[in-house]
Design a protein around this motif. Structure first.
Motif, PDB file in Angstrom:
ATOM      1  N   ILE A 137      88.576 119.410  71.833  1.00 44.59           N
ATOM      2  CA  ILE A 137      88.505 120.825  71.451  1.00 44.59           C
ATOM      3  C   ILE A 137      88.550 121.708  72.690  1.00 44.59           C
ATOM      4  O   ILE A 137      89.247 122.733  72.727  1.00 44.59           O
ATOM      5  CB  ILE A 137      87.229 121.098  70.625  1.00 44.59           C
ATOM      6  N   SER A 138      87.812 121.311  73.715  1.00 50.53           N
ATOM      7  CA  SER A 138      87.778 122.085  74.961  1.00 50.53           C
ATOM      8  C   SER A 138      89.151 122.133  75.621  1.00 50.53           C
ATOM      9  O   SER A 138      89.578 123.174  76.129  1.00 50.53           O
ATOM     10  CB  SER A 138      86.765 121.472  75.924  1.00 50.53           C
ATOM     11  N   ASP A 139      89.876 121.014  75.589  1.00 50.32           N
ATOM     12  CA  ASP A 139      91.193 120.944  76.227  1.00 50.32           C
ATOM     13  C   ASP A 139      92.270 121.678  75.425  1.00 50.32           C
ATOM     14  O   ASP A 139      93.140 122.342  75.998  1.00 50.32           O
ATOM     15  CB  ASP A 139      91.624 119.481  76.407  1.00 50.32           C
ATOM     16  N   LYS A 140      92.217 121.562  74.089  1.00 52.29           N
ATOM     17  CA  LYS A 140      93.335 122.021  73.262  1.00 52.29           C
ATOM     18  C   LYS A 140      93.082 123.340  72.527  1.00 52.29           C
ATOM     19  O   LYS A 140      94.027 124.026  72.153  1.00 52.29           O
ATOM     20  CB  LYS A 140      93.703 120.937  72.237  1.00 52.29           C
ATOM     21  N   LEU A 141      91.809 123.681  72.307  1.00 49.76           N
ATOM     22  CA  LEU A 141      91.515 124.895  71.527  1.00 49.76           C
ATOM     23  C   LEU A 141      90.775 125.929  72.375  1.00 49.76           C
ATOM     24  O   LEU A 141      91.300 126.982  72.692  1.00 49.76           O
ATOM     25  CB  LEU A 141      90.700 124.548  70.277  1.00 49.76           C
ATOM     26  N   THR A 142      89.542 125.652  72.713  1.00 51.36           N
ATOM     27  CA  THR A 142      88.739 126.604  73.490  1.00 51.36           C
ATOM     28  C   THR A 142      87.577 125.875  74.151  1.00 51.36           C
ATOM     29  O   THR A 142      87.028 124.916  73.588  1.00 51.36           O
ATOM     30  CB  THR A 142      88.180 127.721  72.584  1.00 51.36           C
ATOM     31  N   ASN A 143      87.222 126.319  75.353  1.00 51.45           N
ATOM     32  CA  ASN A 143      86.017 125.754  75.981  1.00 51.45           C
ATOM     33  C   ASN A 143      84.808 126.661  75.777  1.00 51.45           C
ATOM     34  O   ASN A 143      83.723 126.385  76.290  1.00 51.45           O
ATOM     35  CB  ASN A 143      86.247 125.489  77.470  1.00 51.45           C
TER      36      ASN A 143
END
Length: 645
Positions: free
Chosen positions: A143-149
């Protein structure tokens, strides 16, 4: 409090099961719907049940903890993502489901970006955490890499005070209270609610959609940390998010402010009266006499508004939002059962009313119906839908790339329309726009030369149709059309006269212009093992694309780039084959770019467009002299123009 929510997910993430569970725990449904047994409260269309996927958005209304929820279920397959985008326009909040064992899949990223574009506060629910292969830390990293951190993970074992430290960094005032230990539970709820609503961070929960208790615990939190503030006392305003043609035309609206009652009249060019107001739950509905801000409903009696229009009772100027998700492919309709092409065209126009992304047009020269599509699954569904609804048997030719045309430099265009007892003339400056700006309009015409209402009408005529280029007959784009001058006649000018003059002036300008062909590009995003990085980069370069430096994390590589649709329209299948399914790829329409000379010449030769035979897009003008009218071709008409320098 009224809240409109939508659920989104990549295919097979458990979205419809989750949606059915919400209806069950709210008490709206007595029985838990099962998509596998074809008893879902959603996916009620015959085609949806046969395929086991959501194709059309559907809505339900339920109460939970003294709040009223309007719930919209949306398609998860990328071919039907325009339907999901239209539903987003009605939302207050969204829930994005992630398949726990699979992680963040390609379409999940597309949906998250779309929700961000419309500034919809979003909750993430990681589903299927009971299945083999689920690794919480790996999914959060995904999620952090592809959507949002910027996210806050809410562990089900946590107590509410455990949230305090996580949310403190997003609110300075609360941070001070937290450091002093001077806060209460209500402070945490208030701050977390604001953090979510203002999209400072995304809350993440995990659970199992098949488990009633799991979904119920999540929704108790969802209900606690969401809020709306609608004003029923203000003027009526609503957004059109869906059109459906059954026995009558249904216009689905989300009321943004004010109230609407039966028999209210909404003014467009003429008044259109509200005959019925319906609150839908799946296929069933209840008729009501009045709705107000925050309500989601359908009305009968409206013929003019289309999807994405924002309307009010006066409608001095109707507002239209531009969609983000666009098709890069077009296809021709093949009629198998001998039905008249004009009758079949009417059927597709009804479908276009419901799904504007189809962009239905008719090629007069070839007697072909043309439509824009997202992919092959959509074509299979369209074939079935046309048969079921209109009893017409159709097929489709293999999809082709949609090209666009534009201009490379400024040019003046003239149009004159003067058959007997008619008169209008316009003079345009056509200027190249930046890529992606589309067609724009402005007036620099002296109001003493031409009255203001004609300026507005000319602008309306520019946008009311798709203007074709002269190289391939493809739609034109990225052109600023400037009204420099115009002329009317006190007795003979009718509104339709400026329509003809406008069309002809644009076309006459194109005849003299430096015309260019634009081709569509995908944005490509790839996650794969480092073993295959060389293959991907080679394919992108060989196909005429470009990419940014790869980013490697452990054994996983991320590549982002831009590639021509023509070379990559079938690439997903090839990618999954050589990576043996152990990779993720996303190809989403990004923009149009200018073709080089060699490719332009090939496209022109393939399309075989005959501009002279296109009678619906003339570049000539019509003049009157000595009691009769005559046609002047584009290359000779300027000597007759009143507005020519």
């Amino acid at each position: 409090m009224k809240k409109t929510i939508g659920v989104f997910a990549h295919v097979d993430a458990g979205k419809t099961t989750f949606s059915d569970q919400l209806l069950y725990i709210s008490g709206k449904s007595r029985n838990f719907g099962d998509v596998n047994k074809k008893t879902s409260n959603f996916d009620t269309n015959e085609i949806e049940r046969a395929r086991g996927i959501t194709i059309f958005s559907s809505q339900a209304k339920f109460d939970f903890n003294n709040n009223t929820y309007y719930f919209i279920d949306t398609p998860g397959h990328i071919d039907f993502s325009p339907e999901a985008e239209r539903a987003i326009m009605a939302l207050d909040y969204a829930i994005l489901l992630i398949n726990g064992p699979a992680g963040v899949q390609s379409h999940s990223s597309t949906l998250f970006r779309l929700l961000s574009k419309y500034e919809i506060p979003t909750f993430i629910f990681i589903n299927k955490i009971d299945m083999v292969g689920y690794d919480r830390e790996k999914v959060l990293e995904d999620i952090s890499d592809k959507l949002t951190n910027e996210y806050i993970f809410v562990d089900k074992s946590e107590k509410i005070n455990d949230l305090a430290e996580k949310i403190a960094e997003y609110d300075d005032e609360f941070l001070e209270k937290f450091l002093e230990g001077n806060f209460i539970e209500q402070d945490i709820i208030k701050v977390f609610t604001e953090v979510i609503k203002n999209r400072k961070a995304v809350p993440i929960f995990e659970g199992v959609a098949l488990d009633k208790n799991s979904v119920e615990k999540f929704f108790i939190n969802f209900d606690k940390y969401t809020k709306t503030d609608y004003k029923a006392e203000e003027e009526f305003k609503a957004i059109v998010y869906k059109i459906k043609n059954e026995d009558t035309r249904l216009t689905f609206l989300k009321c943004l402010s004010g109230k609407l009652k039966i028999k209210d009249e909404i003014f467009f060019s003429v008044g259109e009266k509200i005959n019925d107001i319906r609150i839908y739950n799946g296929e069933k509905y209840e008729s009501v006499k009045e709705v107000c801000a925050g309500d989601v409903f359908a009305v009968t009696g409206l013929k003019t508004p289309i999807c994405s229009n924002i309307i009010n009772l006066k409608n001095d100027e109707i507002t239209k939002n531009e969609f983000s998700l666009k098709s890069a492919l077009e296809t021709s309709v093949v009629i198998n059962d001998g039905k008249d092409v004009n009758d079949v065209l009417k059927c597709f126009k009804i479908l276009e009313d419901e799904d504007p992304s189809l962009s239905v047009s008719f090629n007069l020269e070839n007697k072909e119906i043309l439509i824009y599509v997202m992919g092959k699954i959509q074509l299979e569904v369209l074939k079935t839908e046309v048969k079921n609804r209109f009893n017409v048997d159709v097929d489709f030719k293999p999809p082709k790339v949609q090209y666009r045309e534009s201009i490379g430099s400024n040019v003046i265009g003239y149009g004159h329309y003067e058959p007997m007892r008619h008169y209008a003339e316009v003079k345009f400056l056509l200027e190249p726009n930046k890529r992606g700006e589309g067609i724009t309009y402005e007036s620099r015409c002296d109001k003493e030369r031409l009255e203001t209402h004609w300026h507005k009408l000319i602008g309306k005529h520019i946008f009311e149709k798709t203007h074709k280029g002269i190289l391939t007959g493809s739609p034109i784009t990225d052109i600023n059309i400037v009204l420099l001058d115009g002329k009317d006649h006190l007795k003979h000018t009718e509104p339709g006269d400026f329509r003809e003059a406008t069309y002809r002036a644009i076309r006459q300008g194109l005849e003299k212009a430096e015309n260019i062909i634009l081709e569509p590009y995908y944005k490509i995003e790839v996650y794969l093992k480092s073993d295959y990085i060389g293959r991907v980069m080679s394919d992108i370069q060989r196909g005429g694309g470009e990419f940014e430096p790869p980013i490697q994390k452990d054994n996983l590589v991320y590549i982002k780039g831009y590639v021509p649709v023509e070379q990559f329209m079938e690439y997903t299948t090839e990618f999954l084959s050589y990576t043996k399914g152990d990779g993720s790829i996303s190809l989403v329409f990004d923009s149009y770019r200018e073709c080089d000379k060699e490719k332009s010449e090939r496209i022109i030769a393939e399309r075989k467009y005959n501009k002279g035979a296109d009678k619906e897009n003339p570049s000539s003008s019509i003049f009157a002299a000595k009691g009769t009218s005559f046609v002047a071709e584009w290359y000779e008409c300027e000597k007759y123009m009143k507005t020519a320098d």
